[in-house]
Scaffold this motif. Structure first.
Motif, PDB file in Angstrom:
ATOM      1  N   ALA A 116     -14.212  -8.127 -55.861  1.00  0.00           N
ATOM      2  CA  ALA A 116     -13.816  -8.207 -54.319  1.00  0.00           C
ATOM      3  C   ALA A 116     -12.799  -9.291 -54.249  1.00  0.00           C
ATOM      4  O   ALA A 116     -12.184  -9.207 -53.195  1.00  0.00           O
ATOM      5  N   ALA A 117     -12.746 -10.201 -54.964  1.00  0.00           N
ATOM      6  CA  ALA A 117     -11.796 -11.417 -54.833  1.00  0.00           C
ATOM      7  C   ALA A 117     -10.468 -10.899 -54.835  1.00  0.00           C
ATOM      8  O   ALA A 117      -9.494 -11.106 -54.162  1.00  0.00           O
ATOM      9  N   TYR A 118     -10.155 -10.172 -56.171  1.00  0.00           N
ATOM     10  CA  TYR A 118      -9.006  -9.622 -56.483  1.00  0.00           C
ATOM     11  C   TYR A 118      -8.474  -8.523 -55.551  1.00  0.00           C
ATOM     12  O   TYR A 118      -7.194  -8.346 -55.494  1.00  0.00           O
ATOM     13  N   ASP A 119      -9.231  -7.821 -55.226  1.00  0.00           N
ATOM     14  CA  ASP A 119      -9.005  -6.722 -54.190  1.00  0.00           C
ATOM     15  C   ASP A 119      -9.041  -7.004 -52.733  1.00  0.00           C
ATOM     16  O   ASP A 119      -8.812  -6.132 -52.059  1.00  0.00           O
ATOM     17  N   ALA A 120      -9.267  -8.111 -52.327  1.00  0.00           N
ATOM     18  CA  ALA A 120      -9.078  -8.674 -50.873  1.00  0.00           C
ATOM     19  C   ALA A 120      -8.000  -8.390 -50.284  1.00  0.00           C
ATOM     20  O   ALA A 120      -7.020  -8.245 -50.608  1.00  0.00           O
ATOM     21  N   GLN A 121      -8.289  -7.678 -49.056  1.00  0.00           N
ATOM     22  CA  GLN A 121      -7.322  -7.327 -48.141  1.00  0.00           C
ATOM     23  C   GLN A 121      -6.599  -8.246 -47.342  1.00  0.00           C
ATOM     24  O   GLN A 121      -5.581  -7.877 -46.598  1.00  0.00           O
ATOM     25  N   SER A 122      -6.963  -9.435 -47.396  1.00  0.00           N
ATOM     26  CA  SER A 122      -6.430 -10.537 -46.581  1.00  0.00           C
ATOM     27  C   SER A 122      -6.791 -12.024 -47.333  1.00  0.00           C
ATOM     28  O   SER A 122      -7.744 -11.951 -48.029  1.00  0.00           O
ATOM     29  N   ALA A 123      -6.115 -12.834 -46.882  1.00  0.00           N
ATOM     30  CA  ALA A 123      -6.417 -14.156 -47.303  1.00  0.00           C
ATOM     31  C   ALA A 123      -8.050 -14.817 -46.950  1.00  0.00           C
ATOM     32  O   ALA A 123      -8.700 -15.259 -47.862  1.00  0.00           O
ATOM     33  N   ALA A 124      -8.148 -14.299 -45.684  1.00  0.00           N
ATOM     34  CA  ALA A 124      -9.775 -14.758 -45.372  1.00  0.00           C
ATOM     35  C   ALA A 124     -10.782 -13.841 -46.092  1.00  0.00           C
ATOM     36  O   ALA A 124     -11.878 -14.642 -46.546  1.00  0.00           O
ATOM     37  N   ALA A 125     -10.371 -12.640 -46.251  1.00  0.00           N
ATOM     38  CA  ALA A 125     -11.186 -12.072 -47.304  1.00  0.00           C
ATOM     39  C   ALA A 125     -11.498 -12.514 -48.622  1.00  0.00           C
ATOM     40  O   ALA A 125     -12.624 -12.668 -49.284  1.00  0.00           O
ATOM     41  N   LEU A 126     -10.245 -12.974 -49.236  1.00  0.00           N
ATOM     42  CA  LEU A 126     -10.335 -13.496 -50.426  1.00  0.00           C
ATOM     43  C   LEU A 126     -11.087 -14.769 -50.549  1.00  0.00           C
ATOM     44  O   LEU A 126     -11.926 -15.018 -51.464  1.00  0.00           O
ATOM     45  N   ALA A 127     -10.898 -15.747 -49.509  1.00  0.00           N
ATOM     46  CA  ALA A 127     -11.485 -16.935 -49.531  1.00  0.00           C
ATOM     47  C   ALA A 127     -13.094 -16.651 -49.404  1.00  0.00           C
ATOM     48  O   ALA A 127     -13.853 -17.170 -49.926  1.00  0.00           O
ATOM     49  N   ALA A 128     -13.565 -15.740 -48.881  1.00  0.00           N
ATOM     50  CA  ALA A 128     -14.889 -15.136 -48.447  1.00  0.00           C
ATOM     51  C   ALA A 128     -15.530 -14.977 -49.913  1.00  0.00           C
ATOM     52  O   ALA A 128     -16.581 -15.250 -50.262  1.00  0.00           O
ATOM     53  N   ALA A 129     -14.808 -13.881 -50.529  1.00  0.00           N
ATOM     54  CA  ALA A 129     -15.303 -13.428 -51.841  1.00  0.00           C
ATOM     55  C   ALA A 129     -15.316 -14.608 -52.766  1.00  0.00           C
ATOM     56  O   ALA A 129     -16.412 -14.476 -53.590  1.00  0.00           O
ATOM     57  N   VAL A 130     -14.299 -15.146 -52.833  1.00  0.00           N
ATOM     58  CA  VAL A 130     -14.496 -16.438 -53.813  1.00  0.00           C
ATOM     59  C   VAL A 130     -15.785 -17.383 -53.564  1.00  0.00           C
ATOM     60  O   VAL A 130     -16.298 -17.798 -54.245  1.00  0.00           O
ATOM     61  N   SER A 131     -15.727 -17.898 -52.332  1.00  0.00           N
ATOM     62  CA  SER A 131     -17.052 -18.663 -51.829  1.00  0.00           C
ATOM     63  C   SER A 131     -18.349 -17.853 -52.452  1.00  0.00           C
ATOM     64  O   SER A 131     -19.464 -18.430 -52.887  1.00  0.00           O
ATOM     65  N   GLU A 132     -18.682 -16.726 -52.169  1.00  0.00           N
ATOM     66  CA  GLU A 132     -19.530 -16.092 -52.450  1.00  0.00           C
ATOM     67  C   GLU A 132     -19.852 -15.792 -54.011  1.00  0.00           C
ATOM     68  O   GLU A 132     -21.004 -16.033 -54.327  1.00  0.00           O
ATOM     69  N   GLU A 133     -19.005 -15.500 -54.654  1.00  0.00           N
ATOM     70  CA  GLU A 133     -18.956 -15.664 -56.042  1.00  0.00           C
ATOM     71  C   GLU A 133     -19.307 -17.132 -56.779  1.00  0.00           C
ATOM     72  O   GLU A 133     -19.930 -16.916 -57.697  1.00  0.00           O
ATOM     73  N   CYS A 134     -18.684 -17.862 -56.081  1.00  0.00           N
ATOM     74  CA  CYS A 134     -19.180 -19.120 -56.830  1.00  0.00           C
ATOM     75  C   CYS A 134     -20.614 -19.802 -56.524  1.00  0.00           C
ATOM     76  O   CYS A 134     -21.249 -20.371 -57.424  1.00  0.00           O
ATOM     77  N   ALA A 135     -20.875 -19.344 -55.329  1.00  0.00           N
ATOM     78  CA  ALA A 135     -22.147 -19.688 -54.909  1.00  0.00           C
ATOM     79  C   ALA A 135     -23.278 -18.816 -55.726  1.00  0.00           C
ATOM     80  O   ALA A 135     -24.326 -19.184 -56.539  1.00  0.00           O
ATOM     81  N   ALA A 136     -22.999 -17.611 -55.905  1.00  0.00           N
ATOM     82  CA  ALA A 136     -24.044 -16.752 -56.566  1.00  0.00           C
ATOM     83  C   ALA A 136     -24.022 -16.838 -58.273  1.00  0.00           C
ATOM     84  O   ALA A 136     -25.124 -16.694 -58.732  1.00  0.00           O
TER      85      ALA A 136
END
Length: 369
Positions: free
Chosen positions: A196-216
């Protein structure tokens, strides 16, 4: 301007940003409250680096949206319709380009309540939707460059920590197929978060995916870009750029670096936005910055220096090709500035360095952030 694009993008912009990240990561780690005291030094450093890179992505993402919005209003004032195109094109490094508005990604769970309160006053809430102005001449290149450079570095840093947690070796230069093959060895949830992070369609989506992966996966709760953190990051970047500018002017060997730094600082002063600028936009942004200088002589100086930088890079590139090609092939040169060599152009550019650097401090209508 192919030479200008290559030199500024590959040799200066990304490496300079990486230096900033490495030097400031330890300082930013001190304000983290979600890291337990039992973590090892290596884990703490990794957490600090992820946090710093994430906050930088949020910062540049937010300011990119603000700048695009300002330019949309400026174009509309001139009678040109502001672009409302939403982009969704994939980048060639596994990311995607697309619009967004904020630099702060969505949080999965466990955010600090005081951080959430701080973030509410930061001026731009995070969304994964495309920013309506990011389809224009500046928005698309800024978005694409941010994802391909800082976004990719953040994804690689995250993937390295996730793989290390599961006793796997991660190599940052893996291509898309090799990366997917490696991630297939991870638990499904962890692999899906990285994809999800590598394939994010925008910088905002990338940041969201990174945040969720870090937490989980890593049990790291990344803080939001509060107003205080935003101010600290901008101050850090400004001071670092000013120091680099002083060094570049003193050496006199890299006028292209002087131009890139001056344009970045001028836009920060004129628009109160800090941009992560790709080399291909330096020329156009320099022209935009010069148009907003109140002093006519200052405008002429900046435009003349920009032209000299381009001619210097063209001459240097031509000389490099001539030294590596047969004499017959090397004889094919541009019609303009045939007799110019890079040394003579550099000598003329050096005469402009002190006054060009001074433009940053002399810029009118400046509001410090």
């Amino acid at each position: 301007m192919p030479e200008l694009t290559t030199v500024l993008l590959e040799r200066h912009l990304a490496p300079r940003l990486l230096e900033i990240q490495q030097s400031a990561a330890a300082a930013l780690f001190k304000e983290r409250r979600s890291v337990g005291p039992t973590q090892s030094t290596a884990q703490q450093e990794a957490c600090a680096r992820l946090t710093f890179m994430y906050l930088n992505l949020c910062l540049f993402s937010k300011h990119m949206g603000l700048f695009a919005e300002l330019q949309g209003e400026r174009d509309a004032g001139k009678g040109a319709p502001a672009s409302s195109e939403k982009t969704g094109k994939k980048t060639d490094r596994g990311g995607k380009q697309g619009g967004k508005k904020s630099g702060k990604g969505k949080r999965g769970k466990g955010d600090h309540s005081d951080d959430e309160a701080d973030s509410s006053s930061s001026g731009a809430a995070a969304t994964s939707e495309a920013h309506p102005c990011l389809g224009g001449a500046f928005g698309q290149p800024l978005e694409r460059h941010l994802i391909r450079t800082l976004g990719l570095e953040l994804c690689n840093a995250l993937a390295e920590q996730v793989c290390t947690r599961h006793m796997l070796e991660f190599v940052p230069d893996l291509n898309r197929a090799a990366r997917r093959k490696l991630f297939a060895k991870l638990p499904r949830a962890a692999a899906d978060g990285l994809h999800a992070a590598y394939d994010a369609q925008s910088a905002a989506a990338l940041a969201a995916a990174v945040s969720e992966e870090c937490a989980a996966t890593l049990a790291i709760r990344l803080p939001p870009l509060s107003r205080e953190r935003e101010h600290k990051l901008i101050t850090q970047h400004r001071e670092n750029l000013q120091a680099q500018l002083a060094d570049a002017v003193a050496s006199g060997e890299e006028p292209e670096l002087v131009l890139q730094i001056v344009v970045t600082l001028l836009i920060l002063r004129q628009h109160r936005t800090l941009l992560h600028i790709p080399g291909g936009l330096v020329g156009r942004l320099a022209q935009l910055a010069s148009e907003q200088l109140q002093d006519n002589s200052a405008r002429k100086q900046l435009n003349r220096f920009r032209q000299l930088v381009v001619r210097f890079l063209v001459a240097r590139g031509r000389e490099a090709r001539a030294s590596s090609e047969p004499a017959a092939e090397a004889g094919v040169v541009d019609d303009e500035a045939v007799d110019e060599d890079s040394a003579s152009v550099l000598a003329r550019a050096r005469d402009f360095l002190p006054s060009i650097a001074a433009l940053v401090e002399e810029t009118k209508n400046v509001s410090e952030i």
